[in-house]
Design a protein around this motif. Sequence first.
Motif, PDB file in Angstrom:
ATOM      1  N   TYR A   1     -44.960  71.586 -59.999  1.00  0.00           N
ATOM      2  CA  TYR A   1     -45.508  72.388 -61.088  1.00  0.00           C
ATOM      3  C   TYR A   1     -45.944  73.760 -60.580  1.00  0.00           C
ATOM      4  O   TYR A   1     -45.621  74.789 -61.178  1.00  0.00           O
ATOM      5  CB  TYR A   1     -46.676  71.641 -61.727  1.00  0.00           C
ATOM      6  CG  TYR A   1     -47.331  72.381 -62.862  1.00  0.00           C
ATOM      7  CD1 TYR A   1     -46.735  72.432 -64.110  1.00  0.00           C
ATOM      8  CD2 TYR A   1     -48.562  73.015 -62.688  1.00  0.00           C
ATOM      9  CE1 TYR A   1     -47.330  73.107 -65.165  1.00  0.00           C
ATOM     10  CE2 TYR A   1     -49.165  73.692 -63.729  1.00  0.00           C
ATOM     11  CZ  TYR A   1     -48.552  73.739 -64.964  1.00  0.00           C
ATOM     12  OH  TYR A   1     -49.149  74.407 -65.994  1.00  0.00           O
ATOM     13  N   GLU A   2     -46.675  73.778 -59.479  1.00  0.00           N
ATOM     14  CA  GLU A   2     -47.146  75.044 -58.922  1.00  0.00           C
ATOM     15  C   GLU A   2     -45.983  75.916 -58.458  1.00  0.00           C
ATOM     16  O   GLU A   2     -46.004  77.138 -58.637  1.00  0.00           O
ATOM     17  CB  GLU A   2     -48.117  74.783 -57.776  1.00  0.00           C
ATOM     18  CG  GLU A   2     -49.438  74.213 -58.255  1.00  0.00           C
ATOM     19  CD  GLU A   2     -50.325  73.719 -57.127  1.00  0.00           C
ATOM     20  OE1 GLU A   2     -49.911  73.775 -55.946  1.00  0.00           O
ATOM     21  OE2 GLU A   2     -51.450  73.270 -57.429  1.00  0.00           O
TER      22      GLU A   2
ATOM     23  N   GLN B   1     -44.398  77.396 -61.570  1.00  0.00           N
ATOM     24  CA  GLN B   1     -45.241  78.476 -62.085  1.00  0.00           C
ATOM     25  C   GLN B   1     -45.018  79.764 -61.301  1.00  0.00           C
ATOM     26  O   GLN B   1     -44.897  80.840 -61.881  1.00  0.00           O
ATOM     27  CB  GLN B   1     -46.720  78.098 -62.000  1.00  0.00           C
ATOM     28  CG  GLN B   1     -47.194  77.195 -63.095  1.00  0.00           C
ATOM     29  CD  GLN B   1     -48.692  76.994 -62.990  1.00  0.00           C
ATOM     30  OE1 GLN B   1     -49.231  76.700 -61.924  1.00  0.00           O
ATOM     31  NE2 GLN B   1     -49.376  77.152 -64.108  1.00  0.00           N
TER      32      GLN B   1
ATOM     33  N   LYS C   1     -43.418  83.098 -62.872  1.00  0.00           N
ATOM     34  CA  LYS C   1     -44.259  84.296 -62.905  1.00  0.00           C
ATOM     35  C   LYS C   1     -43.560  85.461 -62.214  1.00  0.00           C
ATOM     36  O   LYS C   1     -43.568  86.586 -62.706  1.00  0.00           O
ATOM     37  CB  LYS C   1     -45.609  84.016 -62.250  1.00  0.00           C
ATOM     38  CG  LYS C   1     -46.565  85.172 -62.357  1.00  0.00           C
ATOM     39  CD  LYS C   1     -47.932  84.815 -61.803  1.00  0.00           C
ATOM     40  CE  LYS C   1     -48.880  85.990 -61.994  1.00  0.00           C
ATOM     41  NZ  LYS C   1     -50.228  85.660 -61.541  1.00  0.00           N
TER      42      LYS C   1
ATOM     43  N   GLN D   1     -47.248  81.826 -68.754  1.00  0.00           N
ATOM     44  CA  GLN D   1     -47.481  80.481 -69.264  1.00  0.00           C
ATOM     45  C   GLN D   1     -47.893  80.594 -70.720  1.00  0.00           C
ATOM     46  O   GLN D   1     -48.765  81.389 -71.071  1.00  0.00           O
ATOM     47  CB  GLN D   1     -48.561  79.772 -68.455  1.00  0.00           C
ATOM     48  CG  GLN D   1     -48.709  78.328 -68.865  1.00  0.00           C
ATOM     49  CD  GLN D   1     -49.476  77.507 -67.851  1.00  0.00           C
ATOM     50  OE1 GLN D   1     -49.680  77.941 -66.731  1.00  0.00           O
ATOM     51  NE2 GLN D   1     -49.883  76.332 -68.245  1.00  0.00           N
TER      52      GLN D   1
END
Length: 95
Positions: A36-37, A40, A44, A50
């Motif tokens: 998930y990180e 992200q 980004k 998000q």
Amino acid sequence: MMEIDEGSRLGLEVLQGGTRYSARDLPSEDEMAEFYETAQAILKAAGYEQYESPTGPSRDMLRGNNLKYWRREAYLGFGAGAHSFSGTQRWARYA
């Protein structure tokens, strides 16, 4: 993040330590958090923001099409799985 219903066939297989449905191949919670990180960070860097946060609205989120939800204004949902709100009552269409 992935959530497995304990009452589902996969959930029961995971709880019993079985191998059906590739239960043992599922990533751990730490691995899922890392995925998930990583996603992200990649998104980004590509210029994506998000859309929603499970912890509540940020100042930037209180705009556009989500504003009516945070203000508890009425809305109608159409189609399978749609949710609606009259201002006092919520309902959903399942199927």
